[in-house]
Design a protein around this motif. Structure first.
Motif, PDB file in Angstrom:
ATOM      1  N   ARG A   7      13.392 -26.441 -73.759  1.00 12.22           N
ATOM      2  CA  ARG A   7      13.960 -26.751 -72.114  1.00 12.22           C
ATOM      3  C   ARG A   7      13.257 -25.680 -71.940  1.00 12.22           C
ATOM      4  O   ARG A   7      14.091 -24.519 -72.856  1.00 12.22           O
ATOM      5  CB  ARG A   7      15.154 -27.606 -72.348  1.00 12.22           C
ATOM      6  CG  ARG A   7      15.182 -29.056 -72.288  1.00 12.22           C
ATOM      7  CD  ARG A   7      16.984 -29.081 -71.183  1.00 12.22           C
ATOM      8  NE  ARG A   7      17.007 -28.439 -70.768  1.00 12.22           N
ATOM      9  CZ  ARG A   7      19.003 -28.610 -70.294  1.00 12.22           C
ATOM     10  NH1 ARG A   7      18.980 -29.451 -70.152  1.00 12.22           N
ATOM     11  NH2 ARG A   7      19.137 -28.001 -68.676  1.00 12.22           N
ATOM     12  N   THR A   8      13.054 -25.461 -70.874  1.00 10.46           N
ATOM     13  CA  THR A   8      12.816 -24.516 -70.325  1.00 10.46           C
ATOM     14  C   THR A   8      14.274 -23.497 -69.613  1.00 10.46           C
ATOM     15  O   THR A   8      15.098 -24.503 -68.854  1.00 10.46           O
ATOM     16  CB  THR A   8      12.104 -23.848 -69.371  1.00 10.46           C
ATOM     17  OG1 THR A   8      10.804 -25.033 -69.015  1.00 10.46           O
ATOM     18  CG2 THR A   8      11.937 -22.756 -68.015  1.00 10.46           C
ATOM     19  N   PRO A   9      14.791 -22.743 -69.789  1.00  8.78           N
ATOM     20  CA  PRO A   9      15.915 -22.329 -69.511  1.00  8.78           C
ATOM     21  C   PRO A   9      15.998 -21.386 -68.363  1.00  8.78           C
ATOM     22  O   PRO A   9      15.383 -21.358 -67.502  1.00  8.78           O
ATOM     23  CB  PRO A   9      15.749 -20.749 -70.786  1.00  8.78           C
ATOM     24  CG  PRO A   9      15.325 -20.666 -70.995  1.00  8.78           C
ATOM     25  CD  PRO A   9      14.013 -21.947 -71.347  1.00  8.78           C
ATOM     26  N   ASN A  10      16.974 -21.474 -67.775  1.00  7.09           N
ATOM     27  CA  ASN A  10      17.574 -21.697 -65.836  1.00  7.09           C
ATOM     28  C   ASN A  10      17.008 -19.854 -66.096  1.00  7.09           C
ATOM     29  O   ASN A  10      17.875 -19.248 -66.864  1.00  7.09           O
ATOM     30  CB  ASN A  10      18.851 -21.643 -65.495  1.00  7.09           C
ATOM     31  CG  ASN A  10      19.164 -21.476 -64.372  1.00  7.09           C
ATOM     32  OD1 ASN A  10      18.130 -20.173 -63.983  1.00  7.09           O
ATOM     33  ND2 ASN A  10      20.182 -22.177 -63.819  1.00  7.09           N
ATOM     34  N   ILE A  11      16.917 -19.440 -65.527  1.00  5.36           N
ATOM     35  CA  ILE A  11      16.546 -17.885 -65.491  1.00  5.36           C
ATOM     36  C   ILE A  11      18.153 -16.547 -64.802  1.00  5.36           C
ATOM     37  O   ILE A  11      17.506 -15.967 -65.424  1.00  5.36           O
ATOM     38  CB  ILE A  11      15.487 -17.376 -64.144  1.00  5.36           C
ATOM     39  CG1 ILE A  11      15.158 -16.267 -64.617  1.00  5.36           C
ATOM     40  CG2 ILE A  11      16.006 -17.246 -62.881  1.00  5.36           C
ATOM     41  CD1 ILE A  11      13.847 -15.166 -63.430  1.00  5.36           C
ATOM     42  N   ASN A  12      18.681 -17.016 -64.609  1.00  9.21           N
ATOM     43  CA  ASN A  12      19.720 -16.088 -64.545  1.00  9.21           C
ATOM     44  C   ASN A  12      20.511 -17.212 -65.740  1.00  9.21           C
ATOM     45  O   ASN A  12      21.580 -15.525 -65.050  1.00  9.21           O
ATOM     46  CB  ASN A  12      20.433 -16.911 -63.230  1.00  9.21           C
ATOM     47  CG  ASN A  12      19.898 -17.026 -61.632  1.00  9.21           C
ATOM     48  OD1 ASN A  12      19.000 -15.784 -61.663  1.00  9.21           O
ATOM     49  ND2 ASN A  12      20.171 -17.882 -61.002  1.00  9.21           N
ATOM     50  N   LEU A  22      16.460  -8.990 -64.109  1.00  6.27           N
ATOM     51  CA  LEU A  22      16.911 -10.267 -63.395  1.00  6.27           C
ATOM     52  C   LEU A  22      17.399 -10.025 -61.728  1.00  6.27           C
ATOM     53  O   LEU A  22      17.206 -10.356 -61.244  1.00  6.27           O
ATOM     54  CB  LEU A  22      18.525 -10.592 -63.797  1.00  6.27           C
ATOM     55  CG  LEU A  22      18.120 -11.211 -65.083  1.00  6.27           C
ATOM     56  CD1 LEU A  22      19.205 -12.075 -65.299  1.00  6.27           C
ATOM     57  CD2 LEU A  22      17.220 -12.588 -65.071  1.00  6.27           C
ATOM     58  N   ALA A  23      17.311  -8.617 -61.830  1.00  3.29           N
ATOM     59  CA  ALA A  23      17.884  -7.865 -60.742  1.00  3.29           C
ATOM     60  C   ALA A  23      16.345  -8.057 -59.455  1.00  3.29           C
ATOM     61  O   ALA A  23      16.132  -7.784 -58.457  1.00  3.29           O
ATOM     62  CB  ALA A  23      19.003  -7.093 -60.548  1.00  3.29           C
ATOM     63  N   ALA A  24      15.990  -7.567 -60.493  1.00  2.00           N
ATOM     64  CA  ALA A  24      14.371  -7.097 -59.750  1.00  2.00           C
ATOM     65  C   ALA A  24      13.607  -8.220 -59.099  1.00  2.00           C
ATOM     66  O   ALA A  24      13.066  -8.040 -58.494  1.00  2.00           O
ATOM     67  CB  ALA A  24      13.683  -6.398 -60.681  1.00  2.00           C
TER      68      ALA A  24
END
Length: 121
Positions: A7-12, A22-24
């Motif tokens: 599964r593609t993980p959640n970006i957060n 992540l902040a960028a």
């Protein structure tokens, strides 16, 4: 479902990216979102300005309240007849246009003895 499929993980919640990355990415998304909002706002402002101009030009249109008949004589031109009708210092080109519309004229050609309808303002 295939067990080898990942599964593609959640970006957060992805642990493979640093907090700075992540902040960028979050800032990039916000910039894109704000850019869309700005374009939409600009479109609405331009639309409102165009609508105001249209309404102002419609309100500025000449209104012919009354008319009378004028008999064309020697030396008369549409311009001179418009000057004759101009009692309120209006633009002569608009008066000529009104005369042409009232008489269904395609050109400013007049013949001696023609009876034309002229506006009374």
């Amino acid at each position: 479902m295939n067990r080898n499929h990942k599964r593609t993980p959640n970006i957060n919640t992805c642990k493979c990216r640093s907090r700075a990355e992540l902040a960028a990415r979050r800032r990039q998304r916000e910039k894109k979102k704000n850019s869309r909002k700005l374009r939409c706002l600009a479109f609405l402002i331009i639309f409102a300005a165009a609508l105001c101009i249209f309404i102002a030009s419609a309100a500025n249109a000449t209104k012919v309240s009354d008319t009378k008949t004028y008999v064309v004589s020697t030396g008369d031109t549409l311009w001179s007849i418009a000057e004759y009708c101009n009692t309120e210092s209006r633009d002569l080109r608009r008066i000529m246009d009104d005369i042409m519309k009232l008489n269904n004229m395609n050109s400013a050609k007049l013949c001696i003895g023609d009876k034309i309808t002229v506006p009374v303002y």
